[in-house]
Design a protein around this motif. Structure first.
Motif, PDB file in Angstrom:
ATOM      1  N   GLY A 123       0.843  -1.186   0.000  1.00 13.50           N
ATOM      2  CA  GLY A 123       0.000   0.000   0.000  1.00 13.50           C
ATOM      3  C   GLY A 123       0.875   1.231   0.000  1.00 13.50           C
ATOM      4  N   MET A 124       0.485   2.235  -0.763  1.00  8.69           N
ATOM      5  CA  MET A 124       1.266   3.461  -0.829  1.00  8.69           C
ATOM      6  C   MET A 124       0.300   4.634  -0.808  1.00  8.69           C
ATOM      7  N   GLY A 125       0.362   5.427   0.247  1.00  3.26           N
ATOM      8  CA  GLY A 125      -0.568   6.540   0.385  1.00  3.26           C
ATOM      9  C   GLY A 125      -0.062   7.547   1.395  1.00  3.26           C
ATOM     10  N   GLN A 126      -0.862   8.556   1.633  1.00  4.04           N
ATOM     11  CA  GLN A 126      -0.478   9.614   2.560  1.00  4.04           C
ATOM     12  C   GLN A 126      -0.708   9.189   4.008  1.00  4.04           C
ATOM     13  N   ARG A 127      -0.158   9.972   4.922  1.00  2.00           N
ATOM     14  CA  ARG A 127      -0.297   9.657   6.343  1.00  2.00           C
ATOM     15  C   ARG A 127      -1.758   9.686   6.804  1.00  2.00           C
ATOM     16  N   LYS A 128      -2.593  10.390   6.054  1.00  2.00           N
ATOM     17  CA  LYS A 128      -4.008  10.454   6.409  1.00  2.00           C
ATOM     18  C   LYS A 128      -4.753   9.164   6.072  1.00  2.00           C
ATOM     19  N   THR A 129      -4.094   8.205   5.440  1.00  2.00           N
ATOM     20  CA  THR A 129      -4.734   6.948   5.049  1.00  2.00           C
ATOM     21  C   THR A 129      -5.327   6.262   6.276  1.00  2.00           C
ATOM     22  N   PRO A 130      -6.602   5.881   6.228  1.00  2.00           N
ATOM     23  CA  PRO A 130      -7.220   5.209   7.374  1.00  2.00           C
ATOM     24  C   PRO A 130      -6.476   3.936   7.770  1.00  2.00           C
ATOM     25  N   SER A 132      -7.556   1.133   8.560  1.00  2.00           N
ATOM     26  CA  SER A 132      -8.101  -0.093   7.975  1.00  2.00           C
ATOM     27  C   SER A 132      -7.315  -0.524   6.747  1.00  2.00           C
ATOM     28  N   LEU A 133      -6.972   0.425   5.874  1.00  2.00           N
ATOM     29  CA  LEU A 133      -6.207   0.084   4.677  1.00  2.00           C
ATOM     30  C   LEU A 133      -4.752  -0.204   5.019  1.00  2.00           C
ATOM     31  N   ARG A 134      -4.185   0.567   5.930  1.00  2.00           N
ATOM     32  CA  ARG A 134      -2.782   0.354   6.303  1.00  2.00           C
ATOM     33  C   ARG A 134      -2.576  -1.036   6.882  1.00  2.00           C
ATOM     34  N   ARG A 135      -3.572  -1.526   7.619  1.00  2.00           N
ATOM     35  CA  ARG A 135      -3.454  -2.848   8.246  1.00  2.00           C
ATOM     36  C   ARG A 135      -3.817  -3.985   7.299  1.00  2.00           C
ATOM     37  N   ALA A 136      -4.444  -3.665   6.188  1.00  2.39           N
ATOM     38  CA  ALA A 136      -4.908  -4.708   5.274  1.00  2.39           C
ATOM     39  C   ALA A 136      -3.830  -5.188   4.317  1.00  2.39           C
ATOM     40  N   VAL A 137      -2.720  -4.440   4.203  1.00  2.00           N
ATOM     41  CA  VAL A 137      -1.669  -4.789   3.251  1.00  2.00           C
ATOM     42  C   VAL A 137      -0.485  -5.433   3.970  1.00  2.00           C
ATOM     43  N   ASP A 138       0.420  -6.014   3.206  1.00  2.00           N
ATOM     44  CA  ASP A 138       1.622  -6.597   3.800  1.00  2.00           C
ATOM     45  C   ASP A 138       2.596  -5.521   4.253  1.00  2.00           C
ATOM     46  N   GLN A 139       2.666  -4.449   3.493  1.00  2.00           N
ATOM     47  CA  GLN A 139       3.568  -3.349   3.834  1.00  2.00           C
ATOM     48  C   GLN A 139       2.963  -2.049   3.326  1.00  2.00           C
ATOM     49  N   PHE A 140       2.897  -1.053   4.192  1.00  6.36           N
ATOM     50  CA  PHE A 140       2.369   0.248   3.787  1.00  6.36           C
ATOM     51  C   PHE A 140       3.491   1.273   3.811  1.00  6.36           C
ATOM     52  N   ILE A 141       3.593   2.046   2.745  1.00  8.85           N
ATOM     53  CA  ILE A 141       4.673   3.013   2.575  1.00  8.85           C
ATOM     54  C   ILE A 141       4.063   4.403   2.453  1.00  8.85           C
ATOM     55  N   PHE A 142       4.476   5.315   3.321  1.00 10.35           N
ATOM     56  CA  PHE A 142       3.937   6.675   3.281  1.00 10.35           C
ATOM     57  C   PHE A 142       4.593   7.479   2.165  1.00 10.35           C
ATOM     58  N   LEU A 143       3.782   8.131   1.358  1.00 10.23           N
ATOM     59  CA  LEU A 143       4.295   8.933   0.258  1.00 10.23           C
ATOM     60  C   LEU A 143       5.122  10.111   0.763  1.00 10.23           C
ATOM     61  N   GLU A 144       4.775  10.630   1.931  1.00  9.64           N
ATOM     62  CA  GLU A 144       5.536  11.743   2.492  1.00  9.64           C
ATOM     63  C   GLU A 144       6.978  11.324   2.802  1.00  9.64           C
TER      64      GLU A 144
END
Length: 256
Positions: A123-130, A132-144
Protein backbone atom coordinates in the motif's frame (compact mmCIF):
# COMPACT_ATOMS: atom_id res chain seq x y z
CA UNK A 1 16.82 -6.40 -0.17
CA UNK A 2 14.88 -9.62 -0.69
CA UNK A 3 16.83 -11.93 -3.00
CA UNK A 4 13.57 -13.09 -4.58
CA UNK A 5 12.67 -9.55 -5.62
CA UNK A 6 14.50 -9.88 -8.92
CA UNK A 7 11.76 -12.21 -10.20
CA UNK A 8 8.77 -10.61 -8.48
CA UNK A 9 6.36 -9.07 -10.97
CA UNK A 10 4.31 -6.21 -9.54
CA UNK A 11 1.02 -4.74 -10.76
CA UNK A 12 1.01 -1.03 -9.92
CA UNK A 13 -2.53 0.36 -9.74
CA UNK A 14 -2.76 4.11 -9.11
CA UNK A 15 -5.86 5.97 -7.97
CA UNK A 16 -5.08 9.28 -9.67
CA UNK A 17 -8.11 10.98 -8.14
CA UNK A 18 -6.44 10.40 -4.79
CA UNK A 19 -2.70 10.75 -5.46
CA UNK A 20 -0.64 13.72 -6.64
CA UNK A 21 1.44 13.23 -9.82
CA UNK A 22 4.50 14.55 -7.96
CA UNK A 23 4.79 11.12 -6.32
CA UNK A 24 4.89 9.07 -9.54
CA UNK A 25 8.67 8.81 -9.93
CA UNK A 26 9.28 8.10 -6.24
CA UNK A 27 6.61 5.38 -6.20
CA UNK A 28 8.16 3.49 -9.11
CA UNK A 29 11.68 3.97 -7.73
CA UNK A 30 10.59 2.53 -4.38
CA UNK A 31 8.85 -0.44 -5.98
CA UNK A 32 12.00 -1.27 -7.95
CA UNK A 33 13.41 -2.34 -4.57
CA UNK A 34 10.78 -5.07 -4.27
CA UNK A 35 10.46 -6.29 -7.85
CA UNK A 36 9.67 -5.29 -11.41
CA UNK A 37 6.53 -3.23 -12.15
CA UNK A 38 5.28 -5.15 -15.20
CA UNK A 39 1.77 -3.66 -15.09
CA UNK A 40 1.42 0.10 -14.54
CA UNK A 41 -2.08 1.55 -14.74
CA UNK A 42 -3.53 4.90 -13.70
CA UNK A 43 -7.26 5.33 -13.08
CA UNK A 44 -9.34 8.48 -13.45
CA UNK A 45 -11.60 10.53 -15.66
CA UNK A 46 -9.08 11.83 -18.18
CA UNK A 47 -11.69 14.00 -19.89
CA UNK A 48 -11.60 16.44 -16.96
CA UNK A 49 -8.97 19.07 -16.15
CA UNK A 50 -8.41 17.66 -12.65
CA UNK A 51 -5.81 15.17 -13.84
CA UNK A 52 -3.88 17.43 -16.21
CA UNK A 53 -0.74 17.19 -14.06
CA UNK A 54 -0.73 13.42 -14.41
CA UNK A 55 -0.56 13.33 -18.19
CA UNK A 56 3.15 14.16 -18.46
CA UNK A 57 3.96 11.54 -15.81
CA UNK A 58 2.04 8.87 -17.72
CA UNK A 59 4.21 9.41 -20.77
CA UNK A 60 7.43 9.73 -18.79
CA UNK A 61 6.96 6.45 -16.93
CA UNK A 62 5.00 4.43 -19.52
CA UNK A 63 1.94 4.20 -17.28
CA UNK A 64 -1.27 3.15 -19.02
CA UNK A 65 -4.20 5.51 -18.36
CA UNK A 66 -7.53 3.81 -17.75
CA UNK A 67 -10.49 5.99 -18.58
CA UNK A 68 -13.48 5.85 -16.26
CA UNK A 69 -16.28 8.37 -16.58
CA UNK A 70 -17.92 9.68 -13.42
CA UNK A 71 -21.43 8.50 -14.11
CA UNK A 72 -22.88 9.91 -10.89
CA UNK A 73 -21.89 13.08 -9.07
CA UNK A 74 -20.21 12.28 -5.77
CA UNK A 75 -19.40 8.68 -6.71
CA UNK A 76 -15.90 7.56 -7.65
CA UNK A 77 -16.22 5.19 -10.60
CA UNK A 78 -12.44 4.92 -10.85
CA UNK A 79 -12.39 2.84 -7.68
CA UNK A 80 -14.63 0.23 -9.28
CA UNK A 81 -12.52 0.11 -12.43
CA UNK A 82 -9.35 -0.40 -10.39
CA UNK A 83 -10.92 -3.18 -8.33
CA UNK A 84 -12.22 -4.99 -11.43
CA UNK A 85 -8.81 -4.81 -13.10
CA UNK A 86 -7.09 -6.08 -9.95
CA UNK A 87 -9.33 -9.14 -9.84
CA UNK A 88 -8.75 -9.78 -13.55
CA UNK A 89 -5.00 -9.62 -12.99
CA UNK A 90 -5.33 -11.93 -10.00
CA UNK A 91 -7.02 -14.63 -12.04
CA UNK A 92 -4.67 -14.21 -15.00
CA UNK A 93 -1.80 -15.10 -12.67
CA UNK A 94 0.79 -12.94 -14.40
CA UNK A 95 1.98 -11.07 -11.30
CA UNK A 96 3.16 -12.06 -7.84
CA UNK A 97 2.44 -8.76 -6.07
CA UNK A 98 0.20 -5.72 -6.20
CA UNK A 99 0.88 -2.09 -5.31
CA UNK A 100 -2.26 -0.13 -4.49
CA UNK A 101 -1.36 3.55 -4.68
CA UNK A 102 -4.14 5.36 -2.85
CA UNK A 103 -5.16 6.74 0.53
CA UNK A 104 -8.76 5.58 0.06
CA UNK A 105 -10.05 3.05 2.59
CA UNK A 106 -12.46 1.72 -0.06
CA UNK A 107 -9.59 -0.53 -1.21
CA UNK A 108 -9.33 -2.30 2.15
CA UNK A 109 -11.39 -5.30 1.09
CA UNK A 110 -9.50 -5.55 -2.21
CA UNK A 111 -6.17 -5.67 -0.37
CA UNK A 112 -7.49 -8.37 1.96
CA UNK A 113 -8.83 -10.42 -0.96
CA UNK A 114 -5.55 -10.27 -2.86
CA UNK A 115 -3.62 -11.41 0.20
CA UNK A 116 -6.07 -14.25 0.76
CA UNK A 117 -5.09 -15.46 -2.70
CA UNK A 118 -1.42 -15.54 -1.75
CA UNK A 119 -0.35 -12.27 -3.36
CA UNK A 120 1.89 -9.79 -1.63
CA UNK A 121 0.26 -6.37 -1.41
CA UNK A 122 2.02 -3.04 -0.99
CA UNK A 123 0.00 0.00 0.00
CA UNK A 124 1.27 3.46 -0.83
CA UNK A 125 -0.57 6.54 0.38
CA UNK A 126 -0.48 9.61 2.56
CA UNK A 127 -0.30 9.66 6.34
CA UNK A 128 -4.01 10.45 6.41
CA UNK A 129 -4.73 6.95 5.05
CA UNK A 130 -7.22 5.21 7.37
CA UNK A 131 -5.80 2.49 9.57
CA UNK A 132 -8.10 -0.09 7.97
CA UNK A 133 -6.21 0.08 4.68
CA UNK A 134 -2.78 0.35 6.30
CA UNK A 135 -3.45 -2.85 8.25
CA UNK A 136 -4.91 -4.71 5.27
CA UNK A 137 -1.67 -4.79 3.25
CA UNK A 138 1.62 -6.60 3.80
CA UNK A 139 3.57 -3.35 3.83
CA UNK A 140 2.37 0.25 3.79
CA UNK A 141 4.67 3.01 2.58
CA UNK A 142 3.94 6.67 3.28
CA UNK A 143 4.29 8.93 0.26
CA UNK A 144 5.54 11.74 2.49
CA UNK A 145 8.50 9.58 3.53
CA UNK A 146 9.37 8.91 -0.10
CA UNK A 147 9.23 12.62 -0.82
CA UNK A 148 11.45 13.39 2.16
CA UNK A 149 13.91 10.66 1.15
CA UNK A 150 14.05 12.04 -2.39
CA UNK A 151 14.85 15.52 -1.06
CA UNK A 152 17.64 14.13 1.14
CA UNK A 153 19.13 12.21 -1.78
CA UNK A 154 19.03 15.28 -3.98
CA UNK A 155 20.86 17.24 -1.28
CA UNK A 156 23.47 14.48 -1.13
CA UNK A 157 23.80 14.49 -4.91
CA UNK A 158 24.25 18.26 -4.96
CA UNK A 159 26.82 18.08 -2.15
CA UNK A 160 28.97 15.48 -3.88
CA UNK A 161 28.38 16.54 -7.50
CA UNK A 162 31.66 16.49 -9.37
CA UNK A 163 32.90 19.57 -11.14
CA UNK A 164 32.98 18.94 -14.85
CA UNK A 165 31.51 16.11 -16.88
CA UNK A 166 32.31 13.08 -14.70
CA UNK A 167 28.65 12.27 -14.11
CA UNK A 168 27.41 13.23 -17.56
CA UNK A 169 26.79 10.91 -20.52
CA UNK A 170 28.90 11.20 -23.62
CA UNK A 171 27.84 13.56 -26.38
CA UNK A 172 24.87 12.15 -28.22
CA UNK A 173 23.95 9.76 -25.43
CA UNK A 174 20.59 9.62 -23.72
CA UNK A 175 20.38 12.47 -21.18
CA UNK A 176 17.17 11.55 -19.37
CA UNK A 177 19.00 9.75 -16.58
CA UNK A 178 20.83 11.73 -13.93
CA UNK A 179 23.59 9.19 -13.32
CA UNK A 180 24.59 10.36 -9.87
CA UNK A 181 21.00 10.52 -8.67
CA UNK A 182 20.21 7.08 -10.12
CA UNK A 183 23.30 5.47 -8.57
CA UNK A 184 22.68 7.15 -5.22
CA UNK A 185 19.10 5.87 -5.11
CA UNK A 186 20.12 2.37 -6.20
CA UNK A 187 22.82 2.12 -3.54
CA UNK A 188 20.57 3.49 -0.80
CA UNK A 189 17.88 0.98 -1.80
CA UNK A 190 20.15 -2.08 -1.82
CA UNK A 191 22.82 -1.39 0.82
CA UNK A 192 23.24 -3.05 4.17
CA UNK A 193 23.59 -1.34 7.52
CA UNK A 194 27.24 -0.61 6.77
CA UNK A 195 26.35 1.26 3.59
CA UNK A 196 27.95 -1.30 1.26
CA UNK A 197 25.96 -2.82 -1.58
CA UNK A 198 26.83 -5.56 -4.06
CA UNK A 199 27.25 -4.38 -7.62
CA UNK A 200 24.75 -7.02 -8.79
CA UNK A 201 21.82 -5.70 -6.73
CA UNK A 202 22.73 -2.14 -7.73
CA UNK A 203 22.62 -3.09 -11.41
CA UNK A 204 19.31 -4.92 -10.97
CA UNK A 205 17.76 -1.92 -9.25
CA UNK A 206 18.99 0.40 -12.00
CA UNK A 207 17.47 -1.86 -14.66
CA UNK A 208 14.11 -2.00 -12.92
CA UNK A 209 13.96 1.73 -12.18
CA UNK A 210 15.40 2.84 -15.55
CA UNK A 211 14.73 0.38 -18.34
CA UNK A 212 16.90 2.41 -20.73
CA UNK A 213 19.95 2.49 -18.45
CA UNK A 214 23.12 1.33 -20.22
CA UNK A 215 26.68 1.99 -18.97
CA UNK A 216 27.77 2.41 -22.60
CA UNK A 217 25.79 5.67 -22.66
CA UNK A 218 28.40 6.92 -20.19
CA UNK A 219 31.44 5.61 -22.06
CA UNK A 220 31.82 2.28 -20.24
CA UNK A 221 31.29 -1.29 -21.38
CA UNK A 222 30.58 -2.50 -17.84
CA UNK A 223 28.85 -1.11 -14.78
CA UNK A 224 31.89 -1.98 -12.68
CA UNK A 225 34.19 0.45 -14.51
CA UNK A 226 31.49 3.12 -14.59
CA UNK A 227 31.02 2.89 -10.84
CA UNK A 228 34.77 2.81 -10.18
CA UNK A 229 35.17 6.12 -12.03
CA UNK A 230 32.59 8.06 -10.02
CA UNK A 231 34.31 10.35 -7.46
CA UNK A 232 31.38 10.22 -5.02
CA UNK A 233 31.58 6.41 -4.72
CA UNK A 234 34.08 3.98 -3.26
CA UNK A 235 34.44 0.31 -4.14
CA UNK A 236 36.00 -2.77 -2.60
CA UNK A 237 36.36 -6.44 -3.48
CA UNK A 238 34.46 -9.03 -1.47
CA UNK A 239 35.96 -12.23 -2.76
CA UNK A 240 35.09 -12.30 -6.46
CA UNK A 241 32.30 -9.73 -6.02
CA UNK A 242 32.57 -5.97 -6.20
CA UNK A 243 30.86 -3.83 -3.58
CA UNK A 244 30.10 -0.12 -3.71
CA UNK A 245 28.92 2.60 -1.34
CA UNK A 246 28.62 6.37 -1.17
CA UNK A 247 31.81 8.00 0.05
CA UNK A 248 31.82 8.74 3.73
CA UNK A 249 31.58 12.26 5.01
CA UNK A 250 34.47 13.43 7.14
CA UNK A 251 33.53 12.81 10.74
CA UNK A 252 30.58 10.57 9.90
CA UNK A 253 29.13 8.03 7.54
CA UNK A 254 27.17 9.14 4.50
CA UNK A 255 23.55 8.22 4.27
CA UNK A 256 22.90 4.85 2.79
Amino acid sequence: MDNDSTSTRIAVLIDCDNVSPKHAAAVLEELATYGTPTVKRAYGDWTTTNLTGWKAELHRHAIQPVQQFAYTVGKNSSDSALIIDAMDLLWQGNVEAFALVSSDSDFTRLATRLRESGKRVYGMGQRKTPESLRRAVDQFIFLELLQEQDREEQVEVARTAPQGADAQPEAGAATRINLQSALTKAINATSGDDGWSGLGPVGQHLSRAHADFDPRDFGHQKLSTLVDEQPYLETRADGSRLQVRLKQRRGGRSRG
